[in-house]
Design a protein around this motif. Structure first.
Motif, PDB file in Angstrom:
ATOM      1  N   LYS A  91       0.842  -1.196   0.000  1.00  0.00           N
ATOM      2  CA  LYS A  91       0.000   0.000   0.000  1.00  0.00           C
ATOM      3  C   LYS A  91       0.882   1.252   0.000  1.00  0.00           C
ATOM      4  N   ARG A  92       0.243   2.385  -0.159  1.00  0.00           N
ATOM      5  CA  ARG A  92       0.976   3.623  -0.438  1.00  0.00           C
ATOM      6  C   ARG A  92       1.997   3.969   0.633  1.00  0.00           C
ATOM      7  N   ARG A 113      -2.029   3.185 -10.451  1.00  0.00           N
ATOM      8  CA  ARG A 113      -1.252   3.052  -9.215  1.00  0.00           C
ATOM      9  C   ARG A 113      -0.722   4.414  -8.769  1.00  0.00           C
ATOM     10  N   LEU A 116      -2.865   6.471  -6.534  1.00  0.00           N
ATOM     11  CA  LEU A 116      -3.019   6.077  -5.142  1.00  0.00           C
ATOM     12  C   LEU A 116      -2.033   6.788  -4.219  1.00  0.00           C
ATOM     13  N   LEU A 117      -0.980   7.349  -4.800  1.00  0.00           N
ATOM     14  CA  LEU A 117       0.050   8.019  -4.011  1.00  0.00           C
ATOM     15  C   LEU A 117      -0.326   9.474  -3.764  1.00  0.00           C
ATOM     16  N   GLU A 118      -0.013   9.949  -2.568  1.00  0.00           N
ATOM     17  CA  GLU A 118      -0.181  11.354  -2.245  1.00  0.00           C
ATOM     18  C   GLU A 118       1.126  12.094  -2.530  1.00  0.00           C
ATOM     19  N   ASP A 121       4.196  11.271  -0.622  1.00  0.00           N
ATOM     20  CA  ASP A 121       4.728   9.912  -0.730  1.00  0.00           C
ATOM     21  C   ASP A 121       5.907   9.826  -1.679  1.00  0.00           C
TER      22      ASP A 121
END
Length: 511
Positions: A91-92, A113, A116-118, A121
């Protein structure tokens, strides 16, 4: 059989090992011959070089078993970069840790994908790129590299018993000699078709690419959802060789195998946990034409031992003898060699030993230490922390682990990482995670915790949150709630006492 040439080459030269017209890679995205593989590796390496990253920069890939995921382990080193494969089920937050810890300058992934990252991150200076853009690059291909054997080629992240995942540094020589060793003792040939069901971020999964290509064989990567997917792939793709971990074998033994399909398999290899004698008998019965290779290894030295298939029926509890290029010793606490029948620590020396943990000299010093004085190899050895014993037959047998690692479904899980996730949401005041015996998984995660408020409500909230924040293999299966957690004389959590208490509730799996 692949000859045991001890002279390593740059790992990206593996794409030149096979007959140019023979299949090297097959699957959902179509086949690639060895000539196609070499061109695809060269073009992806050219695209990576065009990003103008400093030599030795880390480039991560967070992908399923796509074409790019299979090419990156060769393309990145060919471009003078260091490949960091990221398990696609992470997960992230875990991806963010690996990107930050490795100092990745580039992340190759898919748009869905990446979403999904901030922003926090992705480290400053790290570019996120889409695999389709990289594969669309049709400029000139880079030729094979002239890397030295000691040059860093990859960093594979693996969990430790404490703290966050740590990056194991692997050189061109580590990877090349590991490929030659496995291709040799598995007796791989150019006629073999190898089904790749294991994650390419694992050394075991990545080596399926390398050892197959070292032998001129063909790899068929597979992202499967059910055991039936594996059965169908074995039949459809005419698979001869299949690698797995004990929980996967349990699932496959429960699946419906047409007799003709089961008879296709000629080679089964196991690592990531010991096979029970019962499972050995079941595999030998279900797949009568397949040689069974039990193996033992650790990412820090890739692979240590294997058991010759001819000995499996008579010694199903053994982990075998040293693989080619490995020197394996059983060592007493004082550093001397243990006698046959005397338990000791498994110590691995030789050219398969990794270069240590990335930017972690403290943990490197704990695991990577000078080889025992009696070792033939000398230099640095990996002190495994695992206790083994050498029998009168010269075969090694596993006794137990000295650390607290949880090994579930072939995954190594850090209790500390699970505990950090448990405490992050405020549902619990204290928590400890342990591995307990599980017939299907090998071990399952059990949590002992003190709740903030009602335990039933805390557990419900925890399960909901952790489903979002932890991959499936790290999810706690059991919770035990306490009003207080015991402490030792130093005021620390009494982990050994808690562990003994929870293990008393579980019976060892049937053997």
């Amino acid at each position: 059989m692949v000859p045991l040439d001890p002279v390593p080459q740059p790992i990206d030269a593996l794409s030149l090992r096979g007959d140019p017209a023979a299949p090297a890679l097959d699957g959902r995205e179509g086949p690639l011959s060895y000539a196609d593989l070499e061109q695809a590796v060269g073009r992806l390496a050219h695209w990576l070089a065009a990003q103008r990253l400093a030599p030795g920069s880390r480039v991560a890939s967070w992908l399923p078993k796509s074409r790019a995921a299979c090419l990156m382990p060769l393309a990145a080193p060919r471009a003078g970069l260091v490949h960091v494969p990221v398990n696609p089920v992470l997960k992230r937050a875990q991806v963010a840790h690996i990107l930050s810890d490795s100092g990745a300058a580039l992340l190759l992934t898919q748009p869905q994908r990446a979403e999904l990252l901030e922003p926090a991150d992705v480290p400053n200076g790290c570019t996120v790129a889409a695999e389709q853009d990289a594969l669309a690059h049709h400029a000139d291909a880079l030729p094979p590299s002239a890397a030295t054997p000691e040059a860093l080629a990859a960093i594979l992240y693996t969990s430790g018993s404490t703290g966050r995942p740590k990056g194991v540094m692997l050189s061109h020589a580590n990877l090349w000699l590991g490929a030659i060793s496995v291709a040799h003792y598995l007796r791989l040939t150019p006629a073999d078709r190898v089904l790749g069901v294991l994650p390419l971020s694992f050394d075991y999964g990545q080596n399926q690419l390398f050892s197959s290509w070292a032998a001129g064989a063909c790899v068929v990567p597979l992202d499967y959802l059910t055991p039936r997917d594996v059965v169908k792939a074995v039949d459809r793709q005419r698979i001869a060789s299949l690698a797995g971990v004990p929980p996967l074998w349990t699932q496959l033994l429960e699946a419906n195998w047409p007799e003709e399909t089961a008879g296709r398999l000629q080679r089964l290899t196991n690592s990531g946990g010991a096979l029970t004698p019962r499972m050995v008998r079941a595999l030998r019965t279900r797949f009568p034409n397949a040689d069974l290779y039990p193996m033992y290894g650790l990412t820090e030295a890739f692979r240590s031992t294997y058991l010759d298939p001819a000995l499996v029926d008579s010694a199903p509890d053994a982990i075998g003898r040293a693989i080619p290029f490995a020197e394996i010793m059983v060592v007493r606490p004082d550093g001397s060699r243990a006698d046959p029948g005397e338990p000791g620590e498994l110590v691995h020396a030789g050219p398969l030993v990794a270069q240590g943990y990335w930017h972690d000299p403290e943990r490197t010093a704990q695991r990577f230490r000078p080889a025992p004085a009696f070792a033939a190899s000398g230099g640095t050895a990996v002190w495994s922390g695992d206790t083994v014993v050498e029998g009168a037959d010269g075969l090694l047998r596993f006794v137990g682990r000295d650390d607290e690692m949880i090994k579930s479904a072939g995954n190594r899980i850090s209790p500390t990482e699970v505990e950090e996730a448990l405490l992050a949401g405020g549902e619990v005041a204290e928590a400890a995670a342990f591995g307990v015996p599980d017939a299907r998984l090998g071990q399952a995660v059990l949590v002992v915790a003190r709740a903030n408020g009602d335990p039933a409500e805390a557990e419900a909230r925890l399960r909901e949150r952790l489903r979002r924040e932890l991959p499936a293999f790290q999810q706690p299966a059991h919770y035990r709630w306490r009003d207080t957690l015991p402490r030792n004389a130093n005021g620390k959590l009494d982990r050994s006492g808690l562990r003994a208490a929870v293990l008393a509730e579980f019976q060892e799996p049937a053997r």
